[in-house]
Design a protein around this motif. Structure first.
Motif, PDB file in Angstrom:
ATOM      1  N   HIS A 206       0.946  -1.030   0.171  1.00  0.00           N
ATOM      2  CA  HIS A 206       0.149  -0.164  -0.090  1.00  0.00           C
ATOM      3  C   HIS A 206       0.798   1.272  -0.026  1.00  0.00           C
ATOM      4  O   HIS A 206       0.534   2.313  -0.673  1.00  0.00           O
ATOM      5  CB  HIS A 206      -0.876   0.062   1.264  1.00  0.00           C
ATOM      6  CG  HIS A 206      -1.907   1.370   1.394  1.00  0.00           C
ATOM      7  ND1 HIS A 206      -2.756   1.477   0.397  1.00  0.00           N
ATOM      8  CD2 HIS A 206      -1.700   2.272   2.188  1.00  0.00           C
ATOM      9  CE1 HIS A 206      -3.288   2.575   0.811  1.00  0.00           C
ATOM     10  NE2 HIS A 206      -2.657   3.048   1.761  1.00  0.00           N
ATOM     11  N   ALA A 207       2.114   1.254   0.895  1.00  0.00           N
ATOM     12  CA  ALA A 207       2.654   2.463   0.888  1.00  0.00           C
ATOM     13  C   ALA A 207       3.683   2.678  -0.406  1.00  0.00           C
ATOM     14  O   ALA A 207       3.612   3.744  -0.926  1.00  0.00           O
ATOM     15  CB  ALA A 207       4.127   2.279   1.898  1.00  0.00           C
ATOM     16  N   LEU A 208       3.917   1.373  -1.039  1.00  0.00           N
ATOM     17  CA  LEU A 208       4.546   1.612  -2.498  1.00  0.00           C
ATOM     18  C   LEU A 208       3.584   2.140  -3.421  1.00  0.00           C
ATOM     19  O   LEU A 208       3.801   2.907  -4.515  1.00  0.00           O
ATOM     20  CB  LEU A 208       5.208   0.165  -2.827  1.00  0.00           C
ATOM     21  CG  LEU A 208       6.320  -0.290  -2.250  1.00  0.00           C
ATOM     22  CD1 LEU A 208       6.728  -1.726  -2.730  1.00  0.00           C
ATOM     23  CD2 LEU A 208       7.537   0.723  -2.329  1.00  0.00           C
ATOM     24  N   ARG A 209       2.364   1.705  -3.485  1.00  0.00           N
ATOM     25  CA  ARG A 209       1.336   2.131  -4.294  1.00  0.00           C
ATOM     26  C   ARG A 209       0.949   3.480  -4.280  1.00  0.00           C
ATOM     27  O   ARG A 209       0.872   4.320  -5.106  1.00  0.00           O
ATOM     28  CB  ARG A 209       0.198   1.172  -4.192  1.00  0.00           C
ATOM     29  CG  ARG A 209      -0.980   1.494  -5.405  1.00  0.00           C
ATOM     30  CD  ARG A 209      -2.309   0.654  -5.223  1.00  0.00           C
ATOM     31  NE  ARG A 209      -2.029  -0.762  -5.102  1.00  0.00           N
ATOM     32  CZ  ARG A 209      -1.820  -1.557  -3.949  1.00  0.00           C
ATOM     33  NH1 ARG A 209      -2.348  -0.950  -2.920  1.00  0.00           N
ATOM     34  NH2 ARG A 209      -1.736  -2.794  -4.045  1.00  0.00           N
ATOM     35  N   GLN A 213       1.660   6.774  -6.994  1.00  0.00           N
ATOM     36  CA  GLN A 213       0.414   7.690  -7.286  1.00  0.00           C
ATOM     37  C   GLN A 213       0.910   9.139  -6.771  1.00  0.00           C
ATOM     38  O   GLN A 213       0.768   9.850  -7.615  1.00  0.00           O
ATOM     39  CB  GLN A 213      -0.673   7.345  -6.576  1.00  0.00           C
ATOM     40  CG  GLN A 213      -1.275   6.010  -6.762  1.00  0.00           C
ATOM     41  CD  GLN A 213      -2.618   5.739  -5.672  1.00  0.00           C
ATOM     42  OE1 GLN A 213      -2.822   6.312  -4.793  1.00  0.00           O
ATOM     43  NE2 GLN A 213      -3.393   4.745  -5.902  1.00  0.00           N
ATOM     44  N   LEU A 214       1.670   9.376  -5.779  1.00  0.00           N
ATOM     45  CA  LEU A 214       2.205  10.710  -5.533  1.00  0.00           C
ATOM     46  C   LEU A 214       3.110  11.290  -6.580  1.00  0.00           C
ATOM     47  O   LEU A 214       3.226  12.136  -6.995  1.00  0.00           O
ATOM     48  CB  LEU A 214       2.603  10.895  -4.419  1.00  0.00           C
ATOM     49  CG  LEU A 214       1.698  10.684  -3.060  1.00  0.00           C
ATOM     50  CD1 LEU A 214       2.795  10.735  -1.532  1.00  0.00           C
ATOM     51  CD2 LEU A 214       1.018  11.684  -3.052  1.00  0.00           C
ATOM     52  N   GLU A 215       4.119  10.116  -6.859  1.00  0.00           N
ATOM     53  CA  GLU A 215       5.101  10.612  -8.108  1.00  0.00           C
ATOM     54  C   GLU A 215       4.511  10.751  -9.371  1.00  0.00           C
ATOM     55  O   GLU A 215       4.756  11.823  -9.988  1.00  0.00           O
ATOM     56  CB  GLU A 215       5.838   9.328  -8.440  1.00  0.00           C
ATOM     57  CG  GLU A 215       6.938   9.157  -7.150  1.00  0.00           C
ATOM     58  CD  GLU A 215       7.861   8.110  -7.304  1.00  0.00           C
ATOM     59  OE1 GLU A 215       7.915   7.429  -8.601  1.00  0.00           O
ATOM     60  OE2 GLU A 215       8.674   7.736  -6.598  1.00  0.00           O
TER      61      GLU A 215
END
Length: 233
Positions: A206-209, A213-215
């Motif tokens: 979830h943190a990677l996803r 998304q922020l990138e």
């Protein structure tokens, strides 16, 4: 149905709980002992292992293994195998990853949920009692052995594979820990460890996803880049 001898179970409990305790202590004490006793920094593994072995071998109720067995029953062969592999890795100064392999952790978690629901009578499938059945237990033991050997051979979840082979050998040769295959592959402590590993993996993904998304939000769209380039020209 073939059950292990009680004396053999008692010996197994002492050894298994000793391996589990030693592997857990060696995951914590290497960072604490050098600060408290700098002179013991090079010998902490031998000191911890020897102390745990002596304490676990104390007779009767003087041994922590006696009380641990009363509370948690016999540890599964799989948990014992994991502890043995982790202890050997720490002894050789190799890194040990706390979470279980995601695929293996998910399999153990789902299996535990089904078995516990069956034990509580929610599903009423009688799965646990089939662990005593020679036919069903033999087939599942062969599948577990092949899966463990494949994991080690192809270096996919090698630690899980070696631990699985250890549990299969204990059950096949000595019928440990209880004569039931499910007790050789799963116990409450191992199930809690697997569940925790699944939760950590879900949080990591979830943190990677979220980071991805922020990138993507920070990067301007191709149309905006083209418009900016045209305006500058």
């Amino acid at each position: 149905m073939s059950l292990p001898e009680l004396d053999l179970q008692i010996i197994y409990a002492r050894i298994a709980w000793g391996l589990i305790a030693a592997s857990m202590l060696l995951s914590v004490l290497p960072t604490l002992l050098p600060k408290i006793f700098p002179q013991l920094a090079q010998r902490h593994k031998a000191i911890v292992t020897t102390t745990v072995a002596v304490v676990m071998l104390l007779p009767g109720e003087a041994s922590p293994a006696y009380w641990l067995t009363l509370v948690f029953q016999y540890p599964s062969g799989l948990l014992t195998g994991y502890s043995l592999v982790a202890l050997l890795a720490r002894w050789r100064e190799r890194p040990v990853i706390f979470p279980l392999h995601p695929a293996f952790a998910l399999l153990l978690t789902v299996t535990g949920v089904v078995l516990y629901l069956d034990a509580f009578g929610v599903l009423a499938l009688g799965l646990y009692y089939r662990g005593f059945d020679s036919g069903a237990a033999t087939v599942l033991t062969c599948v577990a052995a092949v899966a463990g050997a494949a994991a080690v051979l192809f270096r996919y979840a090698g630690t899980a594979g070696m631990a699985l082979l250890t549990s299969v050998l204990l059950f096949s040769l000595l019928r440990l820990p209880s004569g039931n295959l499910w007790d050789a592959l799963l116990d409450p402590l191992l199930w809690a460890w697997a569940l925790g590993s699944v939760i950590l993996e879900v949080r990591r993904r979830h943190a990677l996803r979220k980071a991805a998304q922020l990138e993507n939000m920070e990067e301007p769209a191709p149309e905006l880049l083209q418009a900016r380039t045209a305006a500058e020209q």
